[in-house]
Write a protein that holds these residues in place. Structure first.
Motif, PDB file in Angstrom:
ATOM      1  N   ARG A 132       0.827  -1.207   0.000  1.00 57.00           N
ATOM      2  CA  ARG A 132       0.000   0.000   0.000  1.00 57.00           C
ATOM      3  C   ARG A 132       0.862   1.259   0.000  1.00 57.00           C
ATOM      4  O   ARG A 132       0.545   2.240  -0.689  1.00 57.00           O
ATOM      5  N   GLN A 133       1.976   1.241   0.730  1.00 58.05           N
ATOM      6  CA  GLN A 133       2.889   2.381   0.736  1.00 58.05           C
ATOM      7  C   GLN A 133       3.482   2.618  -0.654  1.00 58.05           C
ATOM      8  O   GLN A 133       3.616   3.752  -1.103  1.00 58.05           O
ATOM      9  N   THR A 134       3.848   1.532  -1.307  1.00 55.24           N
ATOM     10  CA  THR A 134       4.428   1.657  -2.653  1.00 55.24           C
ATOM     11  C   THR A 134       3.409   2.209  -3.633  1.00 55.24           C
ATOM     12  O   THR A 134       3.731   3.074  -4.461  1.00 55.24           O
ATOM     13  N   PHE A 135       2.177   1.717  -3.565  1.00 57.26           N
ATOM     14  CA  PHE A 135       1.125   2.238  -4.445  1.00 57.26           C
ATOM     15  C   PHE A 135       0.967   3.752  -4.272  1.00 57.26           C
ATOM     16  O   PHE A 135       0.863   4.497  -5.246  1.00 57.26           O
ATOM     17  N   LEU A 136       0.920   4.203  -3.037  1.00 56.96           N
ATOM     18  CA  LEU A 136       0.722   5.627  -2.781  1.00 56.96           C
ATOM     19  C   LEU A 136       1.937   6.447  -3.218  1.00 56.96           C
ATOM     20  O   LEU A 136       1.793   7.552  -3.763  1.00 56.96           O
ATOM     21  N   LYS A 137       3.124   5.927  -3.011  1.00 58.67           N
ATOM     22  CA  LYS A 137       4.344   6.642  -3.394  1.00 58.67           C
ATOM     23  C   LYS A 137       4.412   6.848  -4.899  1.00 58.67           C
ATOM     24  O   LYS A 137       4.617   7.960  -5.381  1.00 58.67           O
ATOM     25  N   TYR A 138       4.231   5.786  -5.667  1.00 62.46           N
ATOM     26  CA  TYR A 138       4.357   5.888  -7.124  1.00 62.46           C
ATOM     27  C   TYR A 138       3.097   6.454  -7.759  1.00 62.46           C
ATOM     28  O   TYR A 138       3.158   7.141  -8.780  1.00 62.46           O
ATOM     29  N   GLY A 139       1.939   6.162  -7.189  1.00 59.75           N
ATOM     30  CA  GLY A 139       0.688   6.646  -7.755  1.00 59.75           C
ATOM     31  C   GLY A 139       0.516   8.145  -7.639  1.00 59.75           C
ATOM     32  O   GLY A 139      -0.221   8.754  -8.423  1.00 59.75           O
ATOM     33  N   ALA A 140       1.207   8.770  -6.683  1.00 62.61           N
ATOM     34  CA  ALA A 140       1.063  10.211  -6.463  1.00 62.61           C
ATOM     35  C   ALA A 140       1.367  11.015  -7.716  1.00 62.61           C
ATOM     36  O   ALA A 140       0.772  12.070  -7.950  1.00 62.61           O
ATOM     37  N   ALA A 141       2.265  10.528  -8.561  1.00 62.17           N
ATOM     38  CA  ALA A 141       2.639  11.248  -9.781  1.00 62.17           C
ATOM     39  C   ALA A 141       1.477  11.370 -10.752  1.00 62.17           C
ATOM     40  O   ALA A 141       1.465  12.260 -11.612  1.00 62.17           O
ATOM     41  N   ALA A 142       0.468  10.491 -10.625  1.00 66.22           N
ATOM     42  CA  ALA A 142      -0.715  10.535 -11.489  1.00 66.22           C
ATOM     43  C   ALA A 142      -1.954  10.972 -10.734  1.00 66.22           C
ATOM     44  O   ALA A 142      -3.067  10.859 -11.250  1.00 66.22           O
TER      45      ALA A 142
END
Length: 218
Positions: A132-142
């Motif tokens: 979940r942390q990884t999703f939020l970290k990388y997803g923030a750019a979109a």
């Protein structure tokens, strides 16, 4: 849900030498990329027994995102494999699995989070990194935040369904070099967390890298 798709092993005709995308995602790391309509995207389990948690979004509207519920209902099967149509919550076709040398992938086990780690494995896991942390970290750019996270696909992950409807996290079915390939039905965003989970056998107790390959017109 009683429908369970049989293993459907299908090789791809795409040549890795002609890929326009070729990158390795380290254990516990992530990826965000756009796949244009008609493009193909492959995830390769380099060392075997590695879960690649993946979300798909309509690139023009991130609220139109992958729905495990609609996908499972429409295909009348719990697992994903060649021919599985990956649907959004609005019933739109986002992508189709067109090649699969593993044979079965999970979409009901969900992604690990620090909160679920504590519940399942104990307080000592609270500060371990989670998908979940990884999703939020990388997803923030979109612009992908907590409200845009839903049930994901766990490519290569083995989550058997028990006769009474329960779930178990079991040793993987994959092996080094096994892959899954999808074809985008529209321009889509692909968000991946290469799972860092250490507390169950979904990664063989040892998270490892995956390779991403893609083919489309630049």
């Amino acid at each position: 849900m009683t429908g369970v798709l049989a293993h459907t092993l299908t090789d791809s005709t795409m040549d890795p030498e002609t890929a326009v995308l070729d990158t390795v995602v380290g254990a516990g790391d992530g990826f965000l990329g756009t796949i244009p309509a008609g493009g193909r995207f492959r995830i390769v389990d380099l060392d075997g027994n590695q879960a690649a948690d993946t979300l798909f979004y309509d690139a023009s509207d991130i609220d139109n995102r992958y729905s495990a519920f609609d996908t499972v209902r429409e295909q009348a099967g719990v697992y994903l494999t060649t021919g599985s149509r990956l649907l959004s919550g609005r019933g739109d076709l986002l992508a189709t699995i067109v090649a699969d040398t593993c044979g079965r992938h999970d979409t009901i086990g969900g992604a690990c989070a620090q909160e679920s780690n504590v519940i399942r494995y104990g307080e000592h896991t609270r500060h371990q990194h989670a998908c979940r942390q990884t999703f939020l970290k990388y997803g923030a750019a979109a612009g992908i935040g907590q409200r845009q996270l839903g049930h994901n696909i766990n490519f290569f992950m083995n989550v058997p369904v028990t006769p009474d409807g329960g779930l178990t996290f079991a040793d993987g079915l994959s092996a080094p070099g096994k892959y899954v390939e999808i074809e985008a039905a529209m321009d889509i965003l692909v968000l991946i967390s290469n799972c860092p989970q250490l507390n169950n056998p979904c990664n063989g107790w040892n998270p490892t890298p995956v390779q991403l390959l893609g083919w489309w017109d630049k």
